[in-house]
Design a protein around this motif. Structure first.
Motif, PDB file in Angstrom:
ATOM      1  N   HIS A  82      31.475  63.770  40.067  1.00  0.00           N
ATOM      2  CA  HIS A  82      30.032  63.021  40.956  1.00  0.00           C
ATOM      3  C   HIS A  82      30.914  61.767  42.304  1.00  0.00           C
ATOM      4  O   HIS A  82      31.351  61.307  42.418  1.00  0.00           O
ATOM      5  CB  HIS A  82      29.548  61.588  40.147  1.00  0.00           C
ATOM      6  N   TRP A  83      30.238  61.852  43.313  1.00  0.00           N
ATOM      7  CA  TRP A  83      30.266  61.428  44.470  1.00  0.00           C
ATOM      8  C   TRP A  83      29.624  60.811  44.670  1.00  0.00           C
ATOM      9  O   TRP A  83      27.876  60.652  44.957  1.00  0.00           O
ATOM     10  CB  TRP A  83      30.412  62.910  45.580  1.00  0.00           C
ATOM     11  N   ALA A  84      29.951  59.966  45.938  1.00  0.00           N
ATOM     12  CA  ALA A  84      28.782  58.685  46.694  1.00  0.00           C
ATOM     13  C   ALA A  84      29.522  58.359  47.361  1.00  0.00           C
ATOM     14  O   ALA A  84      31.043  57.866  47.891  1.00  0.00           O
ATOM     15  CB  ALA A  84      28.231  57.206  45.817  1.00  0.00           C
ATOM     16  N   PRO A  85      29.008  58.067  48.890  1.00  0.00           N
ATOM     17  CA  PRO A  85      29.697  56.974  49.707  1.00  0.00           C
ATOM     18  C   PRO A  85      30.745  55.935  49.471  1.00  0.00           C
ATOM     19  O   PRO A  85      30.138  55.269  48.572  1.00  0.00           O
ATOM     20  CB  PRO A  85      29.074  57.132  51.392  1.00  0.00           C
ATOM     21  N   LEU A  86      31.523  55.560  49.808  1.00  0.00           N
ATOM     22  CA  LEU A  86      32.139  54.421  49.241  1.00  0.00           C
ATOM     23  C   LEU A  86      31.160  52.959  50.220  1.00  0.00           C
ATOM     24  O   LEU A  86      31.307  52.226  49.161  1.00  0.00           O
ATOM     25  CB  LEU A  86      33.660  54.403  49.722  1.00  0.00           C
ATOM     26  N   PRO A  87      31.045  53.357  50.961  1.00  0.00           N
ATOM     27  CA  PRO A  87      30.129  51.341  51.648  1.00  0.00           C
ATOM     28  C   PRO A  87      29.183  51.504  49.925  1.00  0.00           C
ATOM     29  O   PRO A  87      28.428  50.743  50.497  1.00  0.00           O
ATOM     30  CB  PRO A  87      29.628  52.221  52.795  1.00  0.00           C
ATOM     31  N   THR A  88      28.280  52.273  50.035  1.00  0.00           N
ATOM     32  CA  THR A  88      27.497  52.362  48.711  1.00  0.00           C
ATOM     33  C   THR A  88      27.971  51.789  47.062  1.00  0.00           C
ATOM     34  O   THR A  88      26.621  51.337  46.448  1.00  0.00           O
ATOM     35  CB  THR A  88      26.476  53.608  48.381  1.00  0.00           C
ATOM     36  N   LEU A  89      28.745  51.438  47.121  1.00  0.00           N
ATOM     37  CA  LEU A  89      29.421  51.245  45.983  1.00  0.00           C
ATOM     38  C   LEU A  89      30.272  49.825  46.478  1.00  0.00           C
ATOM     39  O   LEU A  89      30.511  49.362  46.915  1.00  0.00           O
ATOM     40  CB  LEU A  89      30.488  51.918  45.217  1.00  0.00           C
ATOM     41  N   THR A  90      28.864  48.893  45.573  1.00  0.00           N
ATOM     42  CA  THR A  90      29.288  47.612  46.103  1.00  0.00           C
ATOM     43  C   THR A  90      29.569  46.305  44.902  1.00  0.00           C
ATOM     44  O   THR A  90      30.453  45.646  45.050  1.00  0.00           O
ATOM     45  CB  THR A  90      27.920  46.722  46.569  1.00  0.00           C
ATOM     46  N   GLU A  91      29.771  47.172  43.659  1.00  0.00           N
ATOM     47  CA  GLU A  91      30.596  46.480  42.718  1.00  0.00           C
ATOM     48  C   GLU A  91      31.745  46.710  41.985  1.00  0.00           C
ATOM     49  O   GLU A  91      32.040  47.520  41.816  1.00  0.00           O
ATOM     50  CB  GLU A  91      29.170  46.543  41.371  1.00  0.00           C
ATOM     51  N   ILE A 109      25.041  52.885  41.608  1.00  0.00           N
ATOM     52  CA  ILE A 109      23.799  54.534  41.427  1.00  0.00           C
ATOM     53  C   ILE A 109      24.567  55.559  41.299  1.00  0.00           C
ATOM     54  O   ILE A 109      25.985  55.152  40.408  1.00  0.00           O
ATOM     55  CB  ILE A 109      23.895  54.333  43.366  1.00  0.00           C
ATOM     56  N   PRO A 110      23.839  56.512  41.101  1.00  0.00           N
ATOM     57  CA  PRO A 110      23.839  57.773  40.573  1.00  0.00           C
ATOM     58  C   PRO A 110      25.233  58.837  40.823  1.00  0.00           C
ATOM     59  O   PRO A 110      25.542  59.181  40.833  1.00  0.00           O
ATOM     60  CB  PRO A 110      22.724  58.850  40.467  1.00  0.00           C
ATOM     61  N   GLY A 111      24.884  58.480  42.356  1.00  0.00           N
ATOM     62  CA  GLY A 111      26.100  59.706  42.948  1.00  0.00           C
ATOM     63  C   GLY A 111      25.478  60.684  43.103  1.00  0.00           C
ATOM     64  O   GLY A 111      23.896  61.356  42.540  1.00  0.00           O
ATOM     65  N   VAL A 112      25.648  62.013  43.425  1.00  0.00           N
ATOM     66  CA  VAL A 112      25.542  63.966  44.118  1.00  0.00           C
ATOM     67  C   VAL A 112      26.155  64.253  43.098  1.00  0.00           C
ATOM     68  O   VAL A 112      27.498  63.629  43.116  1.00  0.00           O
ATOM     69  CB  VAL A 112      25.628  63.882  45.836  1.00  0.00           C
ATOM     70  N   PRO A 113      25.525  64.365  41.916  1.00  0.00           N
ATOM     71  CA  PRO A 113      26.391  65.437  40.949  1.00  0.00           C
ATOM     72  C   PRO A 113      26.771  66.750  41.889  1.00  0.00           C
ATOM     73  O   PRO A 113      26.086  67.477  42.102  1.00  0.00           O
ATOM     74  CB  PRO A 113      25.371  65.506  39.976  1.00  0.00           C
ATOM     75  N   VAL A 114      28.201  67.203  41.777  1.00  0.00           N
ATOM     76  CA  VAL A 114      28.695  68.041  42.015  1.00  0.00           C
ATOM     77  C   VAL A 114      29.396  68.958  40.825  1.00  0.00           C
ATOM     78  O   VAL A 114      30.558  68.538  40.435  1.00  0.00           O
ATOM     79  CB  VAL A 114      29.757  68.005  43.103  1.00  0.00           C
ATOM     80  N   PRO A 115      28.686  69.562  40.547  1.00  0.00           N
ATOM     81  CA  PRO A 115      29.313  70.917  39.319  1.00  0.00           C
ATOM     82  C   PRO A 115      30.571  72.633  39.806  1.00  0.00           C
ATOM     83  O   PRO A 115      30.331  72.248  41.071  1.00  0.00           O
ATOM     84  CB  PRO A 115      28.460  71.810  39.070  1.00  0.00           C
ATOM     85  N   VAL A 116      31.921  71.891  39.390  1.00  0.00           N
ATOM     86  CA  VAL A 116      32.888  72.347  40.196  1.00  0.00           C
ATOM     87  C   VAL A 116      33.433  73.597  38.566  1.00  0.00           C
ATOM     88  O   VAL A 116      33.654  73.205  37.338  1.00  0.00           O
ATOM     89  CB  VAL A 116      33.902  71.607  40.569  1.00  0.00           C
ATOM     90  N   LEU A 117      33.554  74.560  38.864  1.00  0.00           N
ATOM     91  CA  LEU A 117      33.800  76.008  38.275  1.00  0.00           C
ATOM     92  C   LEU A 117      35.158  76.147  39.023  1.00  0.00           C
ATOM     93  O   LEU A 117      35.555  76.364  39.188  1.00  0.00           O
ATOM     94  CB  LEU A 117      33.037  77.186  38.269  1.00  0.00           C
ATOM     95  N   ALA A 118      35.938  77.020  37.390  1.00  0.00           N
ATOM     96  CA  ALA A 118      37.341  77.993  37.407  1.00  0.00           C
ATOM     97  C   ALA A 118      37.156  78.477  38.816  1.00  0.00           C
ATOM     98  O   ALA A 118      36.783  78.770  39.263  1.00  0.00           O
ATOM     99  CB  ALA A 118      37.481  78.477  36.413  1.00  0.00           C
ATOM    100  N   GLY A 119      38.555  78.166  38.826  1.00  0.00           N
ATOM    101  CA  GLY A 119      38.769  78.270  40.599  1.00  0.00           C
ATOM    102  C   GLY A 119      38.606  77.506  41.846  1.00  0.00           C
ATOM    103  O   GLY A 119      38.294  77.956  42.959  1.00  0.00           O
ATOM    104  N   GLN A 120      37.116  76.862  41.540  1.00  0.00           N
ATOM    105  CA  GLN A 120      36.727  75.843  43.079  1.00  0.00           C
ATOM    106  C   GLN A 120      37.556  74.872  42.468  1.00  0.00           C
ATOM    107  O   GLN A 120      37.984  74.583  42.208  1.00  0.00           O
ATOM    108  CB  GLN A 120      35.621  75.634  42.549  1.00  0.00           C
TER     109      GLN A 120
END
Length: 153
Positions: A82-91, A109-120
């Motif tokens: 999961h990814w989120a821009p650091l300024p949005t992480l306030t706690e 915040i939920p963040g953006v889910p990033v599916p990552v497979l073998a080889g990536q």
């Protein structure tokens, strides 16, 4: 944040003078590699081979770094990061620890889910909050991955 396959790493060469040695290591690593720290270029570039079970995102916190960026490469298995821009992480749940080069943040915040497979691989920069090692479809599974730490500061 970047997501790509190992075959395409060359297009990111210009982002760091350390990327050629980091990715040369990833191109030669196999599933037989010993779990633990691997030296690449002293404290400027080193890697951790990790074998673990993914976990439910609800149990995790965002992390961020200042001195190093992460290249996270999946050798075997798959995971959601999961990814989120650091300024949005306030706690803040763990203030920045220079020895660990990490700060931890609540998953407010939920963040953006990033599916990552073998080889990536993903690249998380110091401005990127991230939660690695999350279960795909909420089903924990074993993953073998390499996290390369590349000095930026």
């Amino acid at each position: 944040m970047i997501l790509d396959s190992l075959a395409h790493w060359g297009q990111y060469r210009w982002l760091s003078p350390h990327f050629p040695s980091a990715f040369a290591f990833l191109e030669t690593i196999t599933a037989d590699a010993a779990v633990g720290r691997h030296e690449i270029a002293g404290d400027d570039v080193f890697a951790f081979v990790q074998q673990h079970e993914t976990k439910l995102v609800e149990t995790c916190r965002f992390e961020a770094h200042r001195q190093y960026l992460d290249i996270q490469y999946i050798l075997r298995g798959r995971e959601i990061m999961h990814w989120a821009p650091l300024p949005t992480l306030t706690e803040v749940t763990m203030p920045f620890d220079a020895d660990k080069d990490a700060a931890l943040y609540a998953r407010s915040i939920p963040g953006v889910p990033v599916p990552v497979l073998a080889g990536q691989f993903t690249i998380f920069f110091p401005g990127d909050g991230h939660i690695p090692s999350c279960a795909w479809d909420d089903v924990p599974a074993e993953v073998l991955k390499v996290v390369v730490k590349v000095r930026v500061a």
